[in-house]
Design an enzyme around this catalytic site. Structure first.
Site, mmCIF file in Angstrom:
data_model
loop_
_atom_site.group_PDB
_atom_site.id
_atom_site.type_symbol
_atom_site.label_atom_id
_atom_site.label_comp_id
_atom_site.label_asym_id
_atom_site.label_seq_id
_atom_site.Cartn_x
_atom_site.Cartn_y
_atom_site.Cartn_z
ATOM 1 N N SER A 259 26.328 12.245 -2.611
ATOM 2 C CA SER A 259 25.468 13.117 -3.416
ATOM 3 C C SER A 259 26.323 14.248 -3.966
ATOM 4 O O SER A 259 27.226 14.735 -3.291
ATOM 5 C CB SER A 259 24.348 13.677 -2.545
ATOM 6 O OG SER A 259 23.885 14.900 -3.070
ATOM 7 N N LYS B 141 24.675 13.244 2.368
ATOM 8 C CA LYS B 141 23.968 12.066 1.867
ATOM 9 C C LYS B 141 24.878 10.918 1.468
ATOM 10 O O LYS B 141 25.942 11.117 0.905
ATOM 11 C CB LYS B 141 23.088 12.463 0.682
ATOM 12 C CG LYS B 141 21.871 13.232 1.135
ATOM 13 C CD LYS B 141 20.799 13.222 0.096
ATOM 14 C CE LYS B 141 20.079 11.887 0.047
ATOM 15 N NZ LYS B 141 19.186 11.823 -1.093
ATOM 16 N N HIS C 142 1.683 -5.887 4.669
ATOM 17 C CA HIS C 142 1.173 -4.602 4.160
ATOM 18 C C HIS C 142 2.068 -3.443 4.590
ATOM 19 O O HIS C 142 1.590 -2.326 4.769
ATOM 20 C CB HIS C 142 -0.258 -4.329 4.650
ATOM 21 C CG HIS C 142 -1.207 -5.451 4.416
ATOM 22 N ND1 HIS C 142 -1.966 -5.556 3.270
ATOM 23 C CD2 HIS C 142 -1.500 -6.543 5.170
ATOM 24 C CE1 HIS C 142 -2.712 -6.662 3.351
ATOM 25 N NE2 HIS C 142 -2.426 -7.279 4.483
ATOM 26 N N ASN D 247 24.050 7.619 -0.697
ATOM 27 C CA ASN D 247 22.929 7.067 -1.457
ATOM 28 C C ASN D 247 23.102 5.578 -1.757
ATOM 29 O O ASN D 247 24.203 5.128 -2.084
ATOM 30 C CB ASN D 247 22.763 7.842 -2.770
ATOM 31 C CG ASN D 247 22.294 9.258 -2.527
ATOM 32 O OD1 ASN D 247 21.573 9.516 -1.562
ATOM 33 N ND2 ASN D 247 22.718 10.176 -3.355
ATOM 34 N N GLU E 97 19.330 0.353 -5.420
ATOM 35 C CA GLU E 97 18.326 0.889 -6.349
ATOM 36 C C GLU E 97 18.510 0.305 -7.749
ATOM 37 O O GLU E 97 17.538 -0.033 -8.434
ATOM 38 C CB GLU E 97 18.395 2.411 -6.371
ATOM 39 C CG GLU E 97 17.866 3.004 -5.072
ATOM 40 C CD GLU E 97 18.247 4.458 -4.876
ATOM 41 O OE1 GLU E 97 17.456 5.182 -4.284
ATOM 42 O OE2 GLU E 97 19.340 4.872 -5.314
#
Ligand code: ARG
Length: 456
Positions: free
Chosen positions: A269, A275, A148, A277, A282
């Site tokens: 970014s 950043k 969970h 990424n 993704e």
């Protein structure tokens, strides 16, 4: 039936833009068909050779990128035949004797899937190798395991990494099943009712690398279940990749900080200079949706189609090609990402909070004769008491422990021992040193059986 085809329908009907990818298979199938016609005494030996040479030359045009399509070419089959006619004249018209585009396209498509499952297999084996490599390097490095998305019990990095190895074993079996399902030759089924010439279909199958020939000509030209099996294997593989990606996305957040993705596998970014990424992860996560969509889409296309061939079946190719095009670059990205991960072992270790060892404490009480349900309840009470006291569970005072059970006291804190908890789980598939070593050994054996020998 003399009116020329309406340009609007011609455009709608044409499939060359995508089925040009079947060129190699189409030429291979046609060469074999010419041979079968010659053996059936439909073609003279010199006619067969001329046709086969013509097909070779067309193949060379494809290889060199000089094959020129014409606006009138409806699909790869008509394009090849048109070109063969340009080269050989009326002799080219003999090639289609006893054959239909219906058994031709089913044959080409099956050949394509057979060749391309092998490519995906090889890329998936590479990923398994990277996972095993990472697992072996940190087989016993402790980290929290989650249920969970809450800290649950200690595991190790090796255990986690191998938990993504075994789904790929099953995916590879499914890909192999897809290859086997495709490996049944439809050629020689004609349009639907079989071929009227003395074709030795078994010899044709052998020549083209099929395991078997179709038993029923209607079935052979109607069904695309082999494409569905391929798409299912791809969809589930994609789902597994998305789960792996999501885990790595989480583990590489500042909040978890268990791993750092190598700079070479992150992007900058456009606005925020700090950043990095995780685009690769993704995308690998996101592409599962499209793979599942292709499976659902083809199933819907096939549903309730009357036999034999219907043009709906032309819708089979784009999902299959796109599924391959989606997975083929995703797998090596994940392989590279895993191979360049930087593990933050200290962060993983310190995330193993004492609460993740409550099961071990309850197990200990159970071993002292306390019924497990009661032991569970007692330890639960201890957790709440520690919360009230505002102390970590393993730092709770001996008196507090004794107030829970006389069996607990000074030594209660001693039960919060991560290596001991890992070592206790010694049954097959568990986290003990021996269980993990055995698991890694079977992973190594699987790879070795597939021609991948791991060093070290
Ligand atoms: N382009 C067609 C397809 O991909 C080839 C088969 C055409 N057969 C036919 N009877 N029109 O399905």
């Amino acid at each position: 039936m003399s009116a020329p085809l309406d340009a609007r329908l011609a455009r709608f009907n044409a499939s060359l833009a995508f089925d040009i990818r079947l060129a190699r298979e189409d030429l291979r199938g046609s060469r074999a068909w010419a041979g079968a016609l010659a053996r059936a005494c439909v073609l003279q030996a010199d006619e067969c050779h001329a046709l086969q040479r013509g097909l070779d030359e067309i193949e060379a045009e494809f290889e060199q990128g000089s094959f020129a399509t014409q606006p009138s070419d409806e699909d790869i089959h008509t394009a090849v035949e048109r070109r063969l006619t340009e080269r050989l004249g009326p002799l080219a018209g003999k090639l289609h004797t006893g054959r239909s585009r219906n058994d031709q396209v089913a044959t080409d498509f099956r050949l394509w899937i057979m060749a391309h499952t092998e490519k995906l297999t090889s890329a998936a084996l590479d990923l398994q190798q990277a996972l095993l490599h990472s697992a072996l390097a940190d087989l016993h490095t402790p980290m929290p395991g989650y249920t969970h998305l809450r800290r649950a019990q200690p595991i190790t990095w090796g255990h986690w990494a191998l938990s993504h190895f075994w789904p790929l074993v099953r995916d590879l079996r499914r890909l192999d099943e897809a290859r086997q399902t495709a490996s049944v030759l439809p050629l020689g089924s004609g349009a639907l009712a079989g071929t009227g010439f003395a074709i030795d279909r078994l010899a044709l199958a052998r020549e083209l690398g099929f395991d078997d020939v179709s038993a029923n000509s209607l079935d052979a030209v109607s069904d695309r279940d082999f494409a569905v099996v391929f798409l299912f294997a791809c969809a589930l593989l994609g789902v597994h990749l998305s789960r792996l990606s999501e885990q790595l996305l989480l583990f590489s957040t500042e909040e978890f900080g268990f791993v750092v993705l190598d700079d070479s596998f992150t992007t900058g970014s456009s606005l925020m200079p700090h950043k990095r990424n995780p685009d690769g992860l993704e995308l690998a996560r996101g592409k599962a949706g499209r793979l599942v969509g292709h499976l659902a889409g083809l199933l819907m296309t096939l549903k309730a189609l009357p036999s034999a061939y219907d043009k709906d079946l032309q819708e089979d190719k784009e999902p299959v090609f796109d599924a391959f095009d989606t997975l083929e670059p995703a797998l090596p990205v994940l392989t590279g990402l895993i191979g360049t991960l930087h593990l933050q072992r200290g962060r993983m270790r310190s995330a193993i909070s004492p609460e993740t060892l409550t099961v071990d404490l309850a197990d200990w009480l159970a071993a002292q004769g306390v019924p497990f349900r009661q032991a569970h309840e007692l330890v639960g009470r201890a957790v709440r008491l520690a919360e009230t006291r505002g102390v970590a569970l393993d730092r709770m005072a001996a008196d507090d422990w004794r107030s829970i059970s006389p069996l607990l006291g000074e030594e209660a804190g001693g039960h919060f021992d991560v290596p001991a908890a890992l070592e206790r789980r010694s049954a097959v598939g568990g986290t003990s040193t021996r269980a993990l070593e055995a698991q890694a050994a079977s992973a190594r054996d699987w790879l070795a059986a597939h021609g991948r020998i791991m060093s070290g």
